[in-house]
Scaffold this active site. Structure first.
Site, mmCIF file in Angstrom:
data_model
loop_
_atom_site.group_PDB
_atom_site.id
_atom_site.type_symbol
_atom_site.label_atom_id
_atom_site.label_comp_id
_atom_site.label_asym_id
_atom_site.label_seq_id
_atom_site.Cartn_x
_atom_site.Cartn_y
_atom_site.Cartn_z
ATOM 1 N N LEU A 282 -6.859 19.378 23.315
ATOM 2 C CA LEU A 282 -5.724 18.891 24.095
ATOM 3 C C LEU A 282 -5.759 19.497 25.494
ATOM 4 O O LEU A 282 -5.561 20.706 25.649
ATOM 5 C CB LEU A 282 -4.403 19.253 23.401
ATOM 6 C CG LEU A 282 -4.281 18.832 21.923
ATOM 7 C CD1 LEU A 282 -3.009 19.392 21.311
ATOM 8 C CD2 LEU A 282 -4.309 17.311 21.793
ATOM 9 N N GLU A 283 -6.044 18.665 26.496
ATOM 10 C CA GLU A 283 -6.040 19.127 27.898
ATOM 11 C C GLU A 283 -4.794 18.541 28.534
ATOM 12 O O GLU A 283 -4.676 17.330 28.702
ATOM 13 C CB GLU A 283 -7.310 18.661 28.598
ATOM 14 C CG GLU A 283 -7.592 19.417 29.892
ATOM 15 C CD GLU A 283 -6.968 18.762 31.108
ATOM 16 O OE1 GLU A 283 -5.941 19.293 31.586
ATOM 17 O OE2 GLU A 283 -7.489 17.750 31.572
#
Length: 433
Positions: A252-253
């Site tokens: 998850l960026e």
């Protein structure tokens, strides 16, 4: 692929074919405010078909050697590069960024993503140990995971889509990708090149639509064991909740509130132009009004200067670059991510003070430090709670090294080694002799 007189109509790409959708959503040209594209409003049915195609393609694709996969990826990179100008024009029209930025950053980086992972997959090593007293040798092996669900954002459409697709397929996975419904055109254009590149059907599937329908169907699908997502922290929380029952691997960026710290010994001839580019690269009026209500001062831009546009752009999504001063640290403009050309400028007195204030937000994606004092640069960089710290530069990336944030800016890292580890499963094999 289909066209009307005025509209470009996109179609999903599933199992090597373009497939129409039963419903569509409008996509707007941000420079004019007019609808110019219809994007599939995909849901469970379309995602199911794409996952099935990816699952069917997985055994043959994962059995290919890294060299075979690398050659196909390099061919795709060559084809995109050959059509670079067409891609750049489309990215600018669809996303709203300047043609120059799309031409010199977005599309070249998409090409580089493919070539980089096509090369790096050929050079990974595994671990091996020996237990002579037991007559055993241990070694590790990395295997592709399966069908990868890839969800990319609107701000860097093809750039970040290929940043996910390239390592996923290089490692032997097949993919179902969902670009942002607001910026889908260059993903669709890429799909038109896959056959010519030699990509087997079903290896790369692209389903267009909203996060609430297509994205959620992809995240919840039991045959998609890993999700790579770039986007908002709020959406990532929902992805985490929906993925938990399936124990999916997640990368998850997320959002950022990236401080640019300028000390009094900084080289302003380099600092000012670079900081301007980093601050105003994305094209949010409510934040400016809230800042004014909180007592901040607007130096220039929104609400201060007039914006003179050609007649054809009056309905477009334009906003003047805006600088806010005399703003408190607890202000929404200092604490929340503003995806627009708005920058807050505040003074500080000491190194200790500025580090504490820079760390006083929930995000920790990136930061920049400007100083000619080498000792200070190292001290401040170590203390900043950010996944990336650029000193006396900005956006200089070695793709071998990790990219990702701390705190609410994400989980996991991306880059040569980190992406390889995320898109594969490791097993330890013991041989007794």
């Amino acid at each position: 692929m289909a066209h009307s007189k005025a509209l470009l109509v996109l179609e999903n790409f599933i199992a090597g074919k373009f497939v129409p959708c039963s419903s569509y959503i409008d996509s707007y040209n941000p420079s004019t405010g007019d609808v110019y594209c219809s994007v599939p409003d995909s849901g469970k049915e379309e995602v199911e078909a794409a996952v099935r195609a990816a699952k069917d393609a997985f055994p043959a694709w994962s059995s290919k050697s890294p060299l075979e996969r690398s050659r196909i990826m390099n061919k795709l990179a060559d084809l995109i590069e050959h059509d670079l100008e067409e891609f750049a024009q489309a990215e600018s029209k669809d996303q709203g960024k300047t043609i120059t930025f799309a031409r010199t950053v977005d599309i070249p980086r998409a090409v580089h993503n493919l070539r980089f992972f096509a090369s790096s997959i050929l050079h990974h090593t595994t671990e091996c140990t020996e237990m002579a007293s037991m007559g055993c040798v241990h070694y590790t092996s990395r295997e592709p995971v399966g069908v990868a669900g890839l969800i990319s954002p609107w701000n860097l459409p093809l750039y970040l889509l290929t940043w996910k697709i390239a390592p996923a397929i290089a490692c032997g996975n097949t993919v179902v990708a969902k670009p942002s419904e607001m910026t889908s055109v260059t993903a669709w254009m890429m799909c038109k090149l896959l056959e010519k590149a030699g990509m087997p059907h079903g290896v790369v599937n692209v389903v267009f639509g909203t996060g609430a329908k297509a994205g959620e169907a992809l995240v919840c699908h039991p045959d998609v064991p890993l999700i790579s997502f770039t986007g908002s922290t709020l959406t990532a929380q929902r992805i985490t909740e929906k993925s938990a029952p399936h124990c999916k691997k997640l990368s998850l960026e997320l959002g950022g509130k990236n401080p640019a710290i300028v000390f009094d010994d900084a080289d302003l001839s380099q600092c000012i132009p670079t900081t301007l580019r980093s601050s105003f690269a994305n094209q949010v009026r409510s934040y400016v009004k809230r800042a004014q209500a909180e007592g901040a001062r607007i130096l220039c831009g929104e609400g201060v200067d007039s914006l003179d546009l050609p007649a054809g752009n009056h309905k477009g999504y334009f906003m003047l670059p805006t600088i806010i001063t005399e703003v408190r640290d607890e202000s929404c403009c200092m604490q929340e991510e503003i995806f627009g050309p708005v920058t807050c400028v505040v003074a500080f007195d000491t190194e200790e003070e500025v580090v504490e204030r820079a760390n006083g937000v929930k995000y920790g994606l990136a930061a920049t430090v400007w100083s000619s004092n080498v000792g200070r640069v190292h001290r401040v960089a170590r203390r900043l709670q950010s996944g990336l710290v650029w000193t006396n530069c900005w956006l200089v990336r070695d793709l071998n090294l990790p990219f990702g944030g701390m705190k609410a800016s994400g989980i996991g890292r991306e880059g040569a080694k980190d992406s390889y580890e995320f898109f594969t499963e490791v097993k330890t094999i013991t041989i007794k002799h």
